[in-house]
Design a protein around this motif. Structure first.
Motif: not given
Lengths: 442, 266, 490
Positions: A17, B65, B93, B95-101, C380
């Motif tokens: 990330i 997140n 970012d 946005v990228q973090l929340r895609a993972k979490v 996201g």
């Protein structure tokens, strides 16, 4: 781009990330673009606001100054009698004035050639002005008097740069050659600028005298209309709101009223003008162009606004207040008039002032009931006559000026707008102050 | 002294750890909502956060997140590492973090779109499918994982808001799963549901732990006991105790934990 | 102003009644207010209401009815032979009214005595002369029947006014006496007064209905009158608008289609300006802007909504028009012939509508629950993705409602098009052409010289009817959508 159904590669193995992948970077750029659109939209909106005000101020300012020619003038008893004895009396006075002006110029060491026609084009009918003055003040004969004569609006325009030698065409109003004399007068410091009080206090002028047009009479007309609106719409609006908010039971009749109010609030203002024309003028034969009729039409137009804001203020008074009053045996009516209404009053007044401001700027319905055209006969004879004597209103007067062929009236129209906006600004500031001062948070 | 207990657990099984949290502080303006929280959240495990209302468990969950970013007055300090990377780093970012979490909320919040579009939303914005067929596949897989496929397969075009509460929440879980997250955060996912729907969701959570690290905030101690392997007890912004769920419920070490699970505070 | 004095007299009677009623109540309770059913002032107010309300009601009805009665009675005095071929009874009646006003003015200025004005045998040449001397506007020779009718008209009106004053004052006194008679210690004055006040409140609320009824009636009657003189199908389907200015109909072509086209074209241009700018402003203000920026930018945009339309009209005519002309005019691209054009009016109207769209959309976007946004962020999504794909679709019905309300505003807007759009009715596609609208033509047809009974003037009411129906439809539909939308998230 992101709402395209399917795109991009296979489910990318999620990397660190701490490094932004290409897709996220692309999305962030889209984000930035979108945000910029928002900023641009606000920017355009504010830009329009600035342009609007800039053009109002720039174009309206000339209406507030006028140029006058100051000439010290002495008329002896013999000259007076001699002039009164001639056939063309005003011509004689005009000649005296020309002589005085010539004299004045020479004293200042300026050479100029001019004739009576030039003077008339620049200063209007000087002779009759002077004659009127001395006929009214015979005791001033022999004394030195200083006449401040307003120049024609085209000379104003030349001095403020609106009219240039290149842009103007010779007409019976002004010849290019006349401007030479204007230049000489400026050189001799005989032409000066002063604040244009007659514009603020005066009445409308004829179509070929833009310089003499004033907005004062129509301010008075607007004032009488606003009195009618205030004294009708406030009590009726408050009464209607009290009924709807405090007493009405949910039934067909109440629903009908509610639907009517919300629809009337969105009916185009010109339709109210048609109503006023058909009902007040054709059917009831009330006088045309009267502030009373204008006020009635604007009242009907403003009522929905006032009712909506009054109901909101009544609704904001917490039910606990009503319960407290009812609990000690007050009747419903006493509860409303002794407790709820006083607490809601600041909000009601704020709403009313805003409604009045809206009515003050409304033009279209006034055109239909005839508050337009050359109707300003100056000021009404008395307070009561103010309601029924033909008059104009500020926005209608501005429209009249804008619709005249002579471009010199445009300055007046812009100036009128400045006055109108000042009134609106004061009303809005009062409303805001009232709200700030008395607003209660329950 | 509490810290010692927790510290002993850190790094025991580094491979399985998803989140390492060290000295996490969260402030709402001047209000210190989370104080010195240290916790390690494991992969392929259900971790439950329990505690009385206002103890900060949801706040802490939302900082995992960076959902707290959407609240302007909120400020997070300390280290939160996801797979060893600081999620609050300037380079990250959200946005990228929340895609993972991914996250599932207290109240089911399906978008005002069709069931299909609700699920497809995440894959579309993250570009997870190459074509319509792949997207269809992802939608079906996610709905199956969300244990709702059989109920909605015939009406994928119907609006998501028309489903029942329990179905909506499973739809939201399926929606979160569709973006292939590694961690799934659930903020009281059953509090707005009736007992039958709750049972369905709990069953689902149990199945999800095979693939994800699941963190669930719950009011119900019974629920925590039923679904989780690890439990963290929060009280007044402090992490009081963190241990195996069995341990917490049978042999709490802290007086406050014991009071809470026996119903004397809370 | 006799009506004003009449009002004052009634008020004075009421004031006296209040004092009497109050003191009578007190004396009937032997000066001990506690023995009264209600507070003493209620007894006074009871008298006031009974003195004022019936009297004023009668006065209002009388004022409304008298002109009708007088007109119909006078109209009977005019024989068919006195109506010229190219005229109508309505036109002759207008002449009668003018002559009567002239007589009034002549009497007021001392040009003739009251007796002379009433003298039925007066020579009408003499009368005409005296009227002209007195400065009363009499354009042509007053004919014998017109003069007789005018004299009758004056007499009837004067008698009516006298009768009314008498009736109103008598009713007021009777009402006050009735109220005073009722006043006894055990009289339930408070209940009576409160019931009356309640009735007054209902009456005030009913004014909204009366206004709508007034609008509909005044439009319908005159529209029907118009369709009697001009075929409805030619009005609705005619593609030419060219009223004759003689005021005598016949050669006029009054097709509404070019006006509707102008109206819609200008409105579309206005919406193309206002909707993107207003919507993006609303999005930025509600989703992105810090509260500081919001607290400055939002009121500033709303200033645009508080500016009177005459200002925008002047702005269009004198600033925007010449500006566009310098770019697109003969010296520039050559698309534009004059400053007044669809583009000019549309652009300025768009500016006026920006705050309208933005503040309505702002409310609507704010009503979308935060949980929707959270759901999207939790997956996201970026902020713009959330707005475009979640918030806007959720807010769409409300935004559509807002745009419909804005378009209803645009269609009904008058001053900007009167000053900025031009006067030529055209079915053209070039946005730089001058065109005209329904509202602009209402103004020009009713402020011209045409007689109210001619089709050229009456057409304005048919235009008003068209405008009213279109905007009403849009408003009802928009309010329905917005209300539906609000309920969804409440």
């Amino acid at each position: 781009m992101t709402d395209a159904t399917v795109q991009g590669g296979a489910p990318a193995p999620r990397g660190s990330i701490h490094s932004i992948d290409a897709r996220t970077a692309k999305r962030n750029r889209a984000e930035k673009r979108f945000r910029t659109y928002g900023k641009i939209a606000i920017g355009i909106g504010l830009f329009f606001l600035v342009v609007l005000f800039a053009s109002i101020i720039r174009s309206g300012a000339p209406a507030f100054t006028r140029t006058v020619v100051d000439v010290p003038f002495t008329l002896t008893q013999t000259q007076y009698e001699e002039a009164e004895g001639t056939l063309f009396k005003t011509k004689a006075y005009s000649d005296f004035f020309i002589a005085a002006l010539d004299n004045q110029l020479r004293e200042q060491g300026v050479e100029a050639e001019f004739d009576a026609d030039t003077i008339e084009r620049l200063l209007g009918k000087v002779g009759s002005t002077i004659r009127e003055y001395y006929r009214a003040n015979e005791n001033q004969l022999g004394e030195e008097v200083s006449f401040s004569l307003a120049t024609s609006s085209r000379v104003d325009g030349y001095l403020t740069g609106r009219v240039t030698r290149e842009s103007m065409t010779d007409s019976r109003f002004l010849m290019a050659a006349d401007l030479d004399l204007v230049d000489r007068l400026v050189e001799g410091e005989i032409i000066t600028s002063e604040f244009n009080w007659p514009f603020i206090t005066g009445a409308d002028s004829g179509v070929d005298n833009p310089g003499g047009a004033g907005i004062g009479a129509s301010v008075v007309g607007s004032f009488f209309m606003m009195l009618v609106v205030l004294f009708l719409s406030l009590p009726i609006g408050v009464a209607a709101s009290i009924y709807l908010e405090e007493f009405a039971v949910q039934n067909r009749f109440t629903d009908l009223i509610e639907v009517n109010i919300s629809n009337l609030a969105a009916v185009p203002s010109i339709v109210f003008g048609i109503l006023g024309l058909a009902v007040f003028i054709q059917f009831m034969h009330l006088p045309q162009s009267a502030p009373l009729v204008g006020g009635l039409v604007l009242t009907l137009m403003t009522l929905p606004t006032i009712i909506i804001s009054t109901r909101a203020s009544l609704k904001a008074v917490p039910p606990s207040i009503r319960e407290a009053a009812l609990g000690i045996g007050a009747s419903k009516m006493q509860t409303v008039f002794h407790h709820v209404l006083p607490l809601a009053m600041p909000g009601i007044l704020t709403g009313t002032i805003i409604g009045l401001a809206q009515a003050l700027g409304e033009t279209a319905p006034l055109l239909l009931i005839g508050m337009v055209g050359f109707v300003a006969r100056g000021y009404p004879d008395g307070f009561l006559q103010g309601f029924v004597e033909p008059n104009s209103a500020m926005p209608a007067q501005i429209y009249t000026w804008a619709a005249r062929a002579d471009v010199a009236f445009y300055d007046k129209a812009w100036g009128g707008i400045i006055i109108l906006l000042i009134f609106l600004m004061i009303m809005n500031i009062v409303a805001v102050v009232l709200r700030r001062r008395f607003e209660r948070r329950w | 002294m509490m810290k010692d207990n927790i510290d002993t657990k850190v790094g025991v099984d580094a491979m399985e750890t998803k989140f390492n949290c060290r000295d996490v502080q969260v402030y709402y303006a001047d209000n210190h909502a989370i104080k010195d929280v240290n916790v390690d959240i494991l992969d392929k495990t259900v971790t439950a956060f329990i505690g009385p209302s206002g103890c900060g468990k949801s706040t802490f969950l939302r900082s995992l997140n960076r959902m707290n970013d959407t609240i302007p007055i909120c400020r997070v300090e300390g280290d939160i590492l996801l797979d060893g990377e600081d999620i609050n780093d300037a380079k990250v970012d959200p946005v990228q973090l929340r895609a993972k979490v991914g996250m599932v909320f207290q109240k089911p919040n399906p978008f005002p779109k069709s069931i299909y579009d609700n699920i497809a939303y995440g894959p579309r914005i993250h570009g997870l499918a190459r074509n319509k067929a792949e997207l269809d596949e992802i939608v079906e897989k996610s709905l199956r994982r969300g244990a709702i496929w059989d109920e909605v397969k015939d009406r994928l075009d119907a609006p998501g808001t028309g489903l029942s509460g329990g179905q909506q929440q499973r739809l939201c879980i399926a929606r979160a799963v569709a973006t292939e997250p590694e961690v799934l955060l659930m903020d009281e996912p059953c509090s707005a549901l009736d007992p039958i729907a709750t049972a369905q969701v709990e069953e689902l959570i149990d199945e999800l732990k095979a693939n994800y690290s699941v963190v669930i905030v719950t009011h119900s101690m019974q629920q925590a006991a039923r679904v989780s392997q690890k439990t963290a007890f929060f009280h007044l912004g402090n992490l009081v105790e963190y241990d195996d769920t069995n341990e917490i419920f049978t042999n709490p070490r802290d007086q406050r934990t014991e009071s809470y699970i026996t119903g004397r505070i809370g | 102003m006799p009506v004003f004095w009449l009002i004052l007299i009634v008020l004075a009677i009421a004031a006296a009644g209040f004092v009497v009623g109050r003191s009578r109540a007190l004396s009937s309770a032997e000066g001990d207010a506690r023995k009264l059913h209600s507070l003493p002032s209620f007894y006074g107010n009871n008298v006031v209401i009974k003195a004022i309300v019936p009297a004023f009601l009668v006065m209002i009805v009388w004022l409304l009815a008298q002109p009708l009665v007088v007109a119909s009675s006078v109209s009977g005095l005019i024989p068919e032979s006195a109506i010229p071929d190219n005229s109508s009874r309505g036109l002759v009646m207008a002449e009668v009214r003018r002559a009567a006003d002239g007589l009034d003015a002549a009497v007021a200025s001392g040009g003739m005595t009251e007796d002379f004005a009433r003298n039925a045998r007066a020579d009408f040449n003499d009368v005409t002369e005296r009227l002209q001397e007195a400065g009363a506007i009499v354009t042509s020779q007053v004919t014998q029947p017109v003069l007789r009718a005018a004299q009758r008209f004056r007499v009837l009106n004067a008698t009516g006014k006298t009768l009314m004053s008498g009736a109103v004052i008598a009713l007021s006194i009777l009402g006050a006496l009735w109220g005073i008679r009722e006043t006894k210690a055990e009289f339930r004055a408070r209940n009576t007064v409160e019931t009356s006040i309640r009735m007054l409140l209902i009456a005030a609320a009913s004014i909204a209905i009366l206004t709508t009824v007034g609008i509909v009636l005044s439009l319908v009657f005159n529209t029907v009158e118009f369709f009697r003189l001009y075929p409805a199908s030619d009005f609705f389907f005619g593609t030419t608008w060219s009223p004759s200015f003689s005021g005598r109909g016949g050669s006029s072509e009054l097709g509404v289609l070019p006006l509707l086209w102008g109206t819609f074209y200008i409105s579309i241009v206005a919406l193309l300006v206002a909707v993107p700018i207003g919507l993006f402003s609303a999005i930025y203000l509600s989703e992105y802007a810090s509260s500081r920026v919001r607290s400055v930018a939002k009121p500033m945009l709303e200033v645009l909504a508080g500016i009177p339309t005459i200002v925008y009209g002047l702005f269009a005519l004198l600033t925007v028009g010449p500006l566009l002309l310098s770019v697109f005019g003969p010296n520039g691209l050559g698309w534009m012939q004059a400053g007044t054009a669809v583009m000019t009016a549309g652009l300025v109207m768009g500016i006026m509508l920006i705050p309208f769209v933005s503040s309505l959309s702002d409310d609507i976007i704010n009503a979308v629950p935060q949980s929707m946004r959270d759901g999207s962020y939790g997956l996201g999504a970026t902020q713009s993705e959330t707005i475009r794909q979640v918030v806007l679709p959720a807010a769409l019905p409300g935004i559509v409602g807002a745009i419909l309300l804005a378009s209803s505003r645009a269609i009904g807007e008058t001053m900007i098009v009167v000053l900025g759009a031009g006067a030529a009715a055209k079915l053209d596609l070039n946005p730089f052409e001058a065109m005209t609208t329904v509202t602009a033509k209402i103004v020009s047809q009713l402020t011209g010289d045409a007689d109210f009974a001619s089709p050229e003037a009456l057409v304005a009411f048919a235009l008003g009817m068209t405008l009213f129906v279109i905007t009403l439809g849009l408003n009802v539909f928009a309010l329905y959508i917005v209300r539906k939308y609000r309920e969804q998230y409440e």
